[in-house]
Design a protein around this motif. Structure first.
Motif, PDB file in Angstrom:
ATOM      1  N   ARG A  12       0.888  -1.266   0.428  1.00 43.70           N
ATOM      2  CA  ARG A  12      -0.056  -0.760  -0.285  1.00 43.70           C
ATOM      3  C   ARG A  12       0.647   1.319   0.095  1.00 43.70           C
ATOM      4  NH1 ARG A  12      -3.488   0.788   4.804  1.00 43.70           N
ATOM      5  NH2 ARG A  12      -1.267  -0.061   6.169  1.00 43.70           N
ATOM      6  N   LEU A  14       0.766   5.701   0.494  1.00 40.58           N
ATOM      7  CA  LEU A  14       0.296   6.163   0.759  1.00 40.58           C
ATOM      8  C   LEU A  14       0.690   8.253   0.678  1.00 40.58           C
ATOM      9  CD1 LEU A  14      -0.569   5.624   4.672  1.00 40.58           C
ATOM     10  CD2 LEU A  14      -2.016   5.082   3.178  1.00 40.58           C
ATOM     11  N   SER A  17       2.163   9.559   5.221  1.00 46.30           N
ATOM     12  CA  SER A  17       2.013   9.239   6.786  1.00 46.30           C
ATOM     13  C   SER A  17       1.919   9.761   7.242  1.00 46.30           C
ATOM     14  CB  SER A  17       2.375   7.565   6.038  1.00 46.30           C
ATOM     15  OG  SER A  17       2.830   6.526   7.578  1.00 46.30           O
ATOM     16  N   ALA A  43       5.255   5.139   1.948  1.00 46.22           N
ATOM     17  CA  ALA A  43       4.526   6.689   1.566  1.00 46.22           C
ATOM     18  C   ALA A  43       5.735   7.426   0.896  1.00 46.22           C
ATOM     19  CB  ALA A  43       4.821   7.702   3.206  1.00 46.22           C
TER      20      ALA A  43
END
Length: 299
Positions: A12, A14, A17, A43
């Motif tokens: 995942r 982002l 973060s 991130a």
């Protein structure tokens, strides 16, 4: 485009973060993510990045901020952080840059005990060592649920294109300066100055290094009772090849019951538990598990 390696790690990403370590740990402990599977969180930037001992990690956009969760129920030790450091120091991008640095008689990127990547640059034997140039940091934290160990989260912050601006506050008393891959590439004057890999490629290289580190650590733990610990001996040799502190004179400050105790000696590798070995003036060897470390400039 997401690579197959990153997809297999349940990646995942982002935009921002607070801390990839904190967010990944919270999701695993809450059961939002399956604690029996590997998970990767990256991130573009962090607003509250963390380093060792709750120090801050400056996290501007343009760098790698990555945390990998790995199921592992056995206790972990400080040796894991050193294994991670060695695996990061032998990533393709670091090996490529080190070849160029060594070719020009410049100090290569190595592992500074116990959890940093970078180098102490020295212009010549007659010149003092400058502060540690920190390229990357490692933060390893256990993940628990109902008091039981589920696994570990390994966080890596790698300065790629942006060098954090450190102030007295953000450096938090540590004697180092930040440096990025971009900075180091500019030090290397070559006609074949390859571009720094994309962040996706670096996510792959870092993730592969962390998975390899977990495998190595598990092998070392399994052979602990062996008369001839092959994996441990092999790792210690690998560490010696990238030891950024080798033969440097250091001052280690330890605090016990509000009292500071200083040890001044020459760094001489690690022992089988990952403790730093120090060679004192009388040639005796002492080992330390923790402490603030500063290199002493000698002329």
């Amino acid at each position: 485009m997401l690579s197959s390696l990153l997809s297999n790690l349940n990646h995942r990403h982002l935009t921002s973060s607070v801390s990839t370590n904190s967010e990944l740990i919270a999701d695993i402990e809450a059961g939002t993510l399956d604690g029996d599977k590997v998970h990767l969180l990256t991130a573009q930037m962090q607003s509250g990045g963390r380093g060792q001992h709750q120090r801050s990690w400056q996290s501007p956009e343009g760098n790698v901020y990555l945390s990998l969760y790995h199921p592992y129920q056995a206790p972990v030790s400080g040796l894991l952080s050193l294994i991670v450091g060695v695996k990061l120091a032998t990533m393709p991008v670091i090996e490529m840059i080190n070849e160029q640095l060594i070719r020009q008689n410049l100090t290569p990127i190595g592992v500074k005990w116990a959890n940093d990547l970078g180098f102490y640059a020295q212009q010549s034997v007659d010149m003092p060592v400058i502060p540690f140039s920190k390229l990357a940091g490692i933060l390893i934290e256990p993940v628990l649920r109902d008091g039981k160990m589920l696994g570990v989260v390994i966080g890596v912050g790698l300065n790629v294109k942006t060098t954090p601006t450190l102030t007295t506050k953000t450096a938090e008393g540590m004697s180092y300066q930040a440096i990025s891959l971009q900075d180091i590439k500019q030090l290397v004057k070559t006609d074949n100055n390859n571009d720094i890999p994309s962040l996706i490629t670096l996510y792959e290289q870092v993730s592969d290094a962390l998975l390899s580190a977990m495998t190595c650590f598990a092998q070392i733990v399994l052979e602990r009772a062996s008369v001839n610990p092959h994996y441990l001996n092999d790792f210690i040799q690998q560490f010696e090849a990238v030891d950024a502190l080798a033969d440097l004179k250091v001052c280690v400050t330890q605090t016990h019951r509000a009292q500071e105790h200083k040890i001044v000696a020459h760094a001489c590798g690690i022992d089988s538990n990952g403790c730093l070995q120090l060679r004192q003036d009388d040639a005796s060897i002492c080992t330390i598990f923790t402490g603030r470390l500063d290199v002493i400039n000698e002329v």
